[in-house]
Design an enzyme around this catalytic site. Structure first.
Site, mmCIF file in Angstrom:
data_model
loop_
_atom_site.group_PDB
_atom_site.id
_atom_site.type_symbol
_atom_site.label_atom_id
_atom_site.label_comp_id
_atom_site.label_asym_id
_atom_site.label_seq_id
_atom_site.Cartn_x
_atom_site.Cartn_y
_atom_site.Cartn_z
ATOM 1 N N SER A 181 -10.007 -1.079 7.035
ATOM 2 C CA SER A 181 -9.333 -0.900 5.744
ATOM 3 C C SER A 181 -8.634 -2.139 5.206
ATOM 4 O O SER A 181 -8.204 -2.143 4.045
ATOM 5 C CB SER A 181 -8.322 0.247 5.831
ATOM 6 N N LYS A 206 0.850 -1.194 0.000
ATOM 7 C CA LYS A 206 0.000 0.000 0.000
ATOM 8 C C LYS A 206 0.884 1.242 0.000
ATOM 9 O O LYS A 206 1.903 1.284 0.724
ATOM 10 C CB LYS A 206 -0.885 -0.041 1.254
ATOM 11 N N SER A 249 -9.580 1.275 2.910
ATOM 12 C CA SER A 249 -8.717 2.112 2.106
ATOM 13 C C SER A 249 -7.591 1.343 1.409
ATOM 14 O O SER A 249 -6.901 1.928 0.572
ATOM 15 C CB SER A 249 -8.118 3.224 2.972
#
Lengths: 472, 71
Positions: A183, A81, A159
């Site tokens: 997330s 990420k 996310s």
């Protein structure tokens, strides 16, 4: 390289590397090309790093040739990420104001994975600032809305959008995501992959974007529970650079955890009423499988707290403090979602007394969970109560048809509740509804990741849902 | 105004802080409707609602915050 390689679990890839069926360099080239060509289709790719990985892969191949084995991640490509810093390369946090940001230091977790011989082939997209201001649209990201490989008109979840969609589409064998409140669990469920949120403090966040110092966690998103265990084994451990570090390591040994047949797992029958009707057959079947594994399912009630107000106050206050320079500079208005910008600004007005009250209630929350886990070993609930929404839908659900509330709350607040208590969780696929994945969530006491993994691994031995992948 | 499950679930469980600007009380329904029109107002209303909700929750004096300061 055949298509099966792109969806193979980590142990299989590692075994084939050792048998010299292919080299780490060839694996990086194959996955790197796939990530760079297909990643943009899902808005999953933030930064390709194939060239960097290729140079490193040559060293790994030399080690494998000399039979110097570092472990199961040696030679395995992965993605991270884009909130994890990788020295000398852009780390955007998914947000336009940070589009050119670089750091001199590499995040601890990426350093740990490098030590194992795993090969970072790309940074993966995310919701801007991990959704720190509260986002209402799937397009709240520098790279555009995360698109779901099972149906590109659907959201990948957030996310950790890129990590989940990249694993689902076979663009990387595994990825690192992060969770403040949902997330990892949410995108893993929407994309039909397995995501593990570790206990708060088990994995170092040094070099990661902060959103909420007391809630942020980093964890793996993989094809299977076993893969999650293998990755967590390598990335966990104390770090003096992370003030929230628990100073503990995780040894992946699910065989020494209590057997699923000896476990009492708490559930709430009313969760079926909260779930959208099309999910219920998959969820029913998953509960039946847990029973067939010998687990005793016990009706359980989640403690009653104002979960939304608590989590919003804590993330809001800590996030506004983190991003105060962004807010005061006015650059906050460059964020893709106006709700994020206005949310961050408004959160600067949260009174200290309110934040402290939320943190004091959190003490009670932790006590309540300790009491709850005196009666059950784990909790189970739907990871999400609906399938991935349309990308064009507002994320507050205001466009969906309304149904009346069920009689009681069940476990539907389990994501914020367990995050407030710092508890580990795993989401794994348990079926499909209308062609979209459905996920089941297990939550356990702090540092009992092996218990979660033992149940999820046994579940995945008995089912094939985690082996399905979208047509790419 | 009644809060429906369609409002409540996203507010509580969306990733990271998607929840933070979403209301979890009786006025949430109208908040969602006005979000696009006036996100600033919606965000401030959400902070106020959270404050009102927490104000109703009594905490014994002896309960300290759950974070630790390491010197």
């Amino acid at each position: 390289m055949t298509n099966d390689v792109f969806f193979a679990p980590i142990p299989e890839l590692n075994a084939r590397l050792k048998k010299h069926e292919f080299s780490a360099e060839e694996l990086v080239k194959a996955f790197g090309a796939r990530l760079e060509s297909l990643g943009p289709r899902y808005n999953a790719l933030a930064l390709p790093l194939t060239k960097v990985a290729l140079a490193r892969a040559k060293d790994v191949d030399k080690e494998i040739k000399r039979e110097r084995y570092r472990g199961p991640l040696q030679g395995i490509p992965f993605g991270a990420k884009d909130l994890l810093s990788f020295a000398g390369h852009p780390t955007t946090w998914g947000a336009k104001p940070y589009a050119t940001q670089t750091f001199e230091e590499t995040a601890t977790v990426l350093g740990k994975l490098d030590d194992t011989g795993a090969l970072l082939i790309g940074k993966l997209s995310m919701v801007e600032l991990a959704g720190g201001g509260g986002y209402r649209i799937a397009g709240a990201s520098l790279t555009g809305p995360g698109l779901n490989p099972w149906d590109v008109t659907r959201w990948s979840g957030g996310s950790s959008s890129g990590p989940a969609s990249a694993v689902a589409a076979g663009l990387v064998p595994f990825a690192l995501g992060s969770e403040t409140s949902g997330s990892i669990i949410t995108p893993a469920a929407f994309c039909g992959v397995t995501g593990l949120r570790p206990t708060y403090g088990l994995v170092s966040r040094h070099g990661a974007m902060a959103l909420s110092w007391t809630l942020d966690k980093i964890g793996p998103i993989c094809r299977s529970a076993e893969d999650c265990g293998l990755v967590l084994h390598e990335i966990s451990g104390g770090d003096s650079n992370d003030p929230g570090s628990a100073g503990k390591s995780f040894y992946f040994a699910p065989q020494f955890a209590r057997k699923p047949a000896e476990m009492k797992i708490g559930f709430a029958a009313v969760d079926m009423d909260w779930a959208d009707p099309e999910l219920r057959p998959a969820l029913d079947a998953a509960m039946k499988t847990l029973r067939e594994m010998g687990a005793t399912l016990v009706e359980t009630k989640l403690p009653d707290y104002p979960w939304g107000a608590l989590i919003n106050t804590i993330i809001g206050a800590e996030g506004a403090s983190v991003f105060e320079p962004l807010i005061s500079s006015g650059k906050v208005n460059e964020l893709a979602d106006p709700s994020q910008a206005e949310g961050l600004k408004a959160n600067l007005t949260i009174p200290a007394a309110q934040y402290l009250k939320a943190m004091r209630v959190r003490t009670l929350v932790q006590r309540s969970f300790r009491e709850l886990f005196e009666n059950v070993d784990l909790l189970v609930a739907p990871a999400r109560y609906g399938v991935a929404p349309q990308v064009s839908e507002p994320l507050d659900g205001s466009s969906a048809p309304s149904r009346p509330n069920p009689a009681s709350a069940g476990m539907h607040s389990l994501i914020p509740a367990a995050n407030l208590a710092g508890l580990p969780a795993i989401s794994f696929p348990c079926g499909f509804a209308g062609g979209l994945p459905v996920g089941l969530q297990l939550v356990g006491p702090s540092f009992r990741e092996n218990s979660l993994l033992a149940v999820a691994i046994e579940y995945q031995k008995r089912t094939e849902w985690h082996k399905r992948h979208p047509s790419v | 105004m009644k809060l429906t499950r369609r409002k409540l679930i996203p507010a509580l469980t969306l990733g990271a802080a998607a929840a933070s600007a979403l209301a979890v009380n009786a006025s949430a329904q109208s908040a969602a409707g006005t979000a696009a029109a006036d996100p600033a107002r919606t965000a401030h209303d959400a902070v106020q609602r959270n404050m009102d909700t927490l104000a109703k929750f009594e905490v014994p004096m002896a309960i300290e915050p759950s974070f630790q300061f390491k010197a």
